[in-house]
Design a protein around this motif. Structure first.
Motif, short mmCIF file in Angstrom:
data_model
loop_
_atom_site.label_atom_id
_atom_site.label_comp_id
_atom_site.label_asym_id
_atom_site.label_seq_id
_atom_site.Cartn_x
_atom_site.Cartn_y
_atom_site.Cartn_z
N ALA A 124 41.53 45.48 39.61
CA ALA A 124 40.44 46.11 38.78
C ALA A 124 39.15 45.29 39.44
CB ALA A 124 40.39 45.88 37.29
N GLY A 125 39.36 44.31 40.22
CA GLY A 125 37.86 43.68 40.86
C GLY A 125 37.75 42.54 39.99
N LEU A 126 38.06 42.20 38.97
CA LEU A 126 37.92 41.17 37.94
C LEU A 126 38.46 39.80 38.60
CD1 LEU A 126 38.59 42.92 34.80
CD2 LEU A 126 36.33 42.60 36.08
N ARG A 127 37.69 38.68 37.96
CA ARG A 127 38.08 37.41 38.57
C ARG A 127 38.89 36.63 37.20
NH1 ARG A 127 35.36 34.60 42.48
NH2 ARG A 127 34.36 32.90 40.82
N ILE A 128 39.86 35.99 37.83
CA ILE A 128 40.84 35.11 36.89
C ILE A 128 40.40 33.81 36.81
CG2 ILE A 128 43.12 34.73 36.53
CD1 ILE A 128 44.12 36.97 38.19
N GLY A 129 40.35 33.38 35.78
CA GLY A 129 39.95 31.79 35.33
C GLY A 129 41.55 31.25 34.58
N LEU A 130 41.71 30.16 35.28
CA LEU A 130 42.79 29.34 34.70
C LEU A 130 42.56 27.99 34.08
CD1 LEU A 130 45.92 29.06 34.19
CD2 LEU A 130 46.10 28.13 36.68
N VAL A 131 43.03 27.71 32.88
CA VAL A 131 42.88 26.52 32.24
C VAL A 131 44.67 26.18 32.13
CG1 VAL A 131 41.99 25.10 30.12
CG2 VAL A 131 40.65 27.00 31.19
N PRO A 132 44.91 25.20 32.82
CA PRO A 132 46.30 24.67 32.48
C PRO A 132 46.37 23.39 31.62
CG PRO A 132 45.71 24.41 34.82
CD PRO A 132 44.52 24.61 34.12
N LYS A 186 32.47 31.30 31.53
CA LYS A 186 31.23 31.56 31.94
C LYS A 186 31.06 31.97 33.70
CE LYS A 186 28.63 27.92 29.65
NZ LYS A 186 28.79 26.37 29.84
N VAL A 187 32.31 31.77 34.32
CA VAL A 187 32.34 31.86 35.57
C VAL A 187 33.41 33.05 36.06
CG1 VAL A 187 31.40 29.94 36.48
CG2 VAL A 187 33.80 29.82 35.91
#
Ligand code: AMP
Length: 284
Positions: free
Chosen positions: A22-30, A48-49
């Motif tokens: 879908a052209g979206l960016r993934i952020g991961l917090v382990p 935010k990013v």
């Protein structure tokens, strides 16, 4: 609840592929769960990013030593999921231990040198456990950005090096340490502290402030700064010092003369809790 729970690697791959298509960016917090404001500040930074936030909760047996607190590590999944929901997290990745580490699991990721210092010296194998699970999380979640805390500065620096060395396509961001009102760095392990230990534990932060101030006033002898920090921590009755160090912030090697970017780092046992804290100091 709006947060979607994902429990298998396959489901995680499918969800990550859909987001990327879908052209979206993934952020991961382990994380290892038992969430506090420190974890949630990483979520805010990721929001935010990136467009879709994945928080993983996995108490990783590989990063605990044989005499460490794996069985006792605090857990409260219901509360964690509510907090993630309230903070706008899209996906909670809760992989199963058996799928992550099948009986014949035989692979690991090891970063040399950086992992032999500071916490690596007193926790052999710990960082290998961390870099192995983080690689597996990156492979499953396919994040564009992963956010880690400065609270565990050595961990973040080790992961940055791993990403560079293995040419992984993920940006590592380091978020500032979140503290209690008296300066104690938030940590799931603070739950182990007795009332007396809790009163004494902010000495870590005070020691770092003393060290930072001395450097600010022009002290460049690492030994002097370390001694002054020791003088703050040692008088605490329940404190058992593991290390107090001033190291080069890039390669984590001890320095005699303080210059450039310095990491002041402390690890101290209070009863059953081994607490760590640090301050980054930039010298002009
Ligand atoms: P943990 O659940 O302790 O493995 O921590 C998960 C992530 O949260 C790591 O990147 C930690 O560095 C980060 N973290 C833990 N405590 C804090 C804190 N007090 N402030 C900022 N980040 C933190």
């Amino acid at each position: 609840m709006a947060v979607k729970i994902i429990k298998t690697v396959r489901e995680m791959h499918c969800a990550a592929d859909r987001i990327r298509q879908a052209g979206l960016r993934i952020g991961l917090v382990p994380t290892m769960g038992y969430l506090h404001k420190g974890h949630l500040s990483l979520v805010r930074q990721a929001l935010k990013v990136t467009d879709r936030i994945v928080v993983s909760i996995f108490v990783n047996p590989l990063q605990f030593g044989p005499t460490e607190d794996l069985a006792a590590y605090p857990r409260n999944l219901d509360r964690d999921l509510k907090l993630l929901d309230q903070h706008g997290v899209h996906l909670a990745y809760l992989p199963d231990q058996k799928e992550i580490y099948p009986g014949d699991f035989a692979t690991s990721v090891r970063v040399a040198k950086l992992t032999e210092r500071l916490c690596g010296a007193s926790r052999p194998g710990h960082f290998e456990g961390v870099t192995t699970i983080v690689t597996k999380l990156f492979a499953a979640v396919k994040p564009h950005v992963a956010v880690f805390g400065q609270k565990d500065a050595q961990q973040t620096i080790v992961i940055q090096r791993m990403v560079r060395d293995l040419n992984l396509d993920v940006e590592i961001q380091m978020a500032p340490t979140v503290r209690e009102a008296d300066g104690l760095a938030m940590s799931s392990r603070n739950a182990y502290l007795s009332a007396e230990e809790r009163r004494e534990a902010p000495a870590l932060y005070r020691a770092l402030m003393v060290g930072q101030k001395m450097i600010g006033r022009g002290e460049r002898r690492a030994q002097r700064v370390i001694e002054a920090m020791r003088d703050v921590i040692e008088p605490q009755r329940s404190a058992e010092i593991d290390y107090i160090e001033a190291v080069d912030a890039k390669n984590l090697t001890p320095v005699a003369e303080l210059k450039d970017s310095i990491l002041l780092a402390v690890a101290v046992r209070f009863g059953n809790a081994r607490l760590i804290d640090n301050a980054l100091v930039h010298i002009k």
